[in-house]
Scaffold this active site. Sequence first.
Site, PDB file in Angstrom:
ATOM      1  N   LYS A  14      -3.960  -0.915  -6.031  1.00  0.00           N
ATOM      2  CA  LYS A  14      -4.598  -1.020  -4.639  1.00  0.00           C
ATOM      3  C   LYS A  14      -5.222   0.235  -4.062  1.00  0.00           C
ATOM      4  CE  LYS A  14      -0.470  -1.911  -2.892  1.00  0.00           C
ATOM      5  NZ  LYS A  14       0.539  -1.553  -3.951  1.00  0.00           N
ATOM      6  N   ARG A  88       4.114  -5.099   4.265  1.00  0.00           N
ATOM      7  CA  ARG A  88       5.019  -5.348   3.214  1.00  0.00           C
ATOM      8  C   ARG A  88       6.274  -6.055   3.514  1.00  0.00           C
ATOM      9  NH1 ARG A  88       3.439   0.121   0.852  1.00  0.00           N
ATOM     10  NH2 ARG A  88       4.432   0.370  -1.377  1.00  0.00           N
ATOM     11  N   ARG A 127       0.992   8.813 -13.571  1.00  0.00           N
ATOM     12  CA  ARG A 127      -0.172   9.113 -12.702  1.00  0.00           C
ATOM     13  C   ARG A 127      -0.100  10.211 -12.077  1.00  0.00           C
ATOM     14  NH1 ARG A 127      -0.051   4.462  -7.828  1.00  0.00           N
ATOM     15  NH2 ARG A 127       1.808   5.386  -7.141  1.00  0.00           N
ATOM     16  N   ARG A 161       3.413  12.240  -7.305  1.00  0.00           N
ATOM     17  CA  ARG A 161       4.175  11.647  -6.135  1.00  0.00           C
ATOM     18  C   ARG A 161       5.702  11.850  -6.435  1.00  0.00           C
ATOM     19  NH1 ARG A 161       1.631   6.094  -4.232  1.00  0.00           N
ATOM     20  NH2 ARG A 161       3.978   5.796  -3.998  1.00  0.00           N
ATOM     21  N   ARG A 172      11.386   0.561  -5.976  1.00  0.00           N
ATOM     22  CA  ARG A 172      10.268  -0.028  -5.303  1.00  0.00           C
ATOM     23  C   ARG A 172       9.891  -1.440  -5.665  1.00  0.00           C
ATOM     24  NH1 ARG A 172       6.421   4.831  -7.224  1.00  0.00           N
ATOM     25  NH2 ARG A 172       4.834   3.776  -6.092  1.00  0.00           N
TER      26      ARG A 172
HETATM   27  P1  AMP Z   1       2.562   3.416  -1.462  1.00  0.00           P
HETATM   28  O1  AMP Z   1       1.814   4.670  -1.484  1.00  0.00           O
HETATM   29  O2  AMP Z   1       2.158   2.306  -0.569  1.00  0.00           O
HETATM   30  O3  AMP Z   1       3.253   3.202  -2.936  1.00  0.00           O
HETATM   31  O4  AMP Z   1       4.054   3.656  -0.568  1.00  0.00           O
HETATM   32  C1  AMP Z   1       4.770   4.710  -0.627  1.00  0.00           C
HETATM   33  C2  AMP Z   1       6.232   4.528   0.141  1.00  0.00           C
HETATM   34  O5  AMP Z   1       5.922   4.683   1.520  1.00  0.00           O
HETATM   35  C3  AMP Z   1       6.743   3.307  -0.143  1.00  0.00           C
HETATM   36  O6  AMP Z   1       7.657   3.312  -1.418  1.00  0.00           O
HETATM   37  C4  AMP Z   1       7.693   3.226   1.127  1.00  0.00           C
HETATM   38  O7  AMP Z   1       8.871   4.119   1.045  1.00  0.00           O
HETATM   39  C5  AMP Z   1       6.533   3.575   2.219  1.00  0.00           C
HETATM   40  N1  AMP Z   1       5.834   2.876   2.867  1.00  0.00           N
HETATM   41  C6  AMP Z   1       4.577   2.504   2.770  1.00  0.00           C
HETATM   42  N2  AMP Z   1       4.117   1.534   3.380  1.00  0.00           N
HETATM   43  C7  AMP Z   1       5.283   0.761   3.786  1.00  0.00           C
HETATM   44  C8  AMP Z   1       5.199  -0.276   4.662  1.00  0.00           C
HETATM   45  N3  AMP Z   1       4.072  -0.927   4.937  1.00  0.00           N
HETATM   46  N4  AMP Z   1       6.470  -0.603   4.990  1.00  0.00           N
HETATM   47  C9  AMP Z   1       7.410   0.048   4.743  1.00  0.00           C
HETATM   48  N5  AMP Z   1       7.540   1.405   3.777  1.00  0.00           N
HETATM   49  C10 AMP Z   1       6.293   1.744   3.668  1.00  0.00           C
END
Ligand code: AMP
Length: 217
Positions: A14, A88, A127, A161, A172
């Site tokens: 994404k 989400r 990554r 990360r 996740r």
């Molecule tokens: P991402 O970079 O999109 O993989 O997000 C990393 C982490 O941020 C996720 O595993 C969640 O802990 C938190 N997070 C990001 N976006 C959301 C969302 N829309 N709702 C809840 N938690 C989020």
Amino acid sequence: MTNIILLGPPGAGKGTQAKRLVDGRHMVQLSTGDMLREAKTSGSEMGRKVADVMARGELVTDEIVIGLIREKLTGEAGGGFIFDGFPRTLAQADALAVLMDGLGQKLDAVIEMQVDDAALVSRITGRYTCGGCGAVYHDSTKPTKVADTCDACGSTSMQRRADDTEDALRTRLMEYYKKTSPLMGYYYAKGALRSVDGLAAMDDVAGAIAKVLDSAE
Ligand code: AMP
């Protein structure tokens, strides 16, 4: 102006595709994950609150992420918004619909990036990103040409990360299937869902997304 959601499990690509749309179509990427990581780095109270939850791979509260998105929606929209990692949950999807409605905006397409779990583990655990410009690399499929030096901007600050570990990834993925995958049915019912093969070559995925965008305009 075209507003889209990129939907898919962690590691589906994404963020990578969103960055291409920012460069190619001047769209604005709204990544709640990036916003939360920024809050963490800045040491704000909210950032401290979410750090452990994120490191475990769990979702942070709807209230926090909806608040972050609400702030950004009134800002610069460029060629349209790309929602990356948001919504989400169904509650977030409902909140987004209300926010967009209030601004007289509409959602043009929800693009599901289809991948299988086996591919995700290797994609995610290898990554790393450039701390300078955000370029994304991978230990085996896309390493930097010179070790630990960004091909694009020359920065030597490569970052991994905290939640790109196998343990956090398992959580996740579970969060994704339990709480996020129902959004596929939600947007299908609204007639907005489009699917692309997220395992295709990066340029082909970009091509498939471009087709969806062109037909939505
Ligand atoms: P991402 O970079 O999109 O993989 O997000 C990393 C982490 O941020 C996720 O595993 C969640 O802990 C938190 N997070 C990001 N976006 C959301 C969302 N829309 N709702 C809840 N938690 C989020």
